[in-house]
Write a protein that holds these residues in place. Structure first.
Motif: not given
Length: 133
Positions: A103-110, A89-98, A77-81, A119-122
């Motif tokens: 933390r790690t998340g995965t974006i799937t583009v189809t 081009a695809i833009t996205f937001s990474v929320a603040i890590n409190e 949920g912390w990767i959105d918008n 892979t997004v590492v924050q």
């Protein structure tokens, strides 16, 4: 004279009958439609600071279809918008890590039946990083 006329008619019939039969033109081959090729052109792993940030994924599509659409989603949920309005081009937001852990998340583009992941590492946050004290 009648014989000459009959002979002329007979020659005309033979000439028409001996003409080679015209073969129909072969059907033209339908154009070969190459399948789309969907390629990530930015890094497959992106690292962000603990602060809220914006990210950018770039891609290329060879042989695009008329109806194909690019879509993106994240498994956290912390990767959105996701912004998909600009081709390539695809833009996205990474929320603040409190929290005090990376933390790690995965974006799937189809696109059509193809996809790739990013892979997004924050980095770890600091206590109170998001507060207004």
């Amino acid at each position: 004279m009648k014989k000459l006329l009959k002979f002329t008619c007979l020659l005309a019939l033979v000439a028409v009958a001996c003409e080679p039969e015209k073969t129909p033109e072969p059907e033209p081959e339908p154009p070969v439609v190459e399948a789309p090729v969907f390629t990530l052109t930015s890094d497959a792993t992106m690292t962000f600071a603990a602060e809220a940030e914006e990210g950018l994924i770039t891609y290329q599509i060879e042989n695009p279809t008329q109806t194909g659409m690019v879509d993106a989603s994240a498994d956290v949920g912390w990767i959105d918008n996701f912004g998909l309005q600009v081709y390539g081009a695809i833009t996205f937001s990474v929320a603040i890590n409190e929290v005090e852990e990376e933390r790690t998340g995965t974006i799937t583009v189809t696109y059509e039946d193809q996809s790739f992941t990013v892979t997004v590492v924050q980095q770890a946050g600091q206590p109170g990083l998001g507060s207004d004290y």
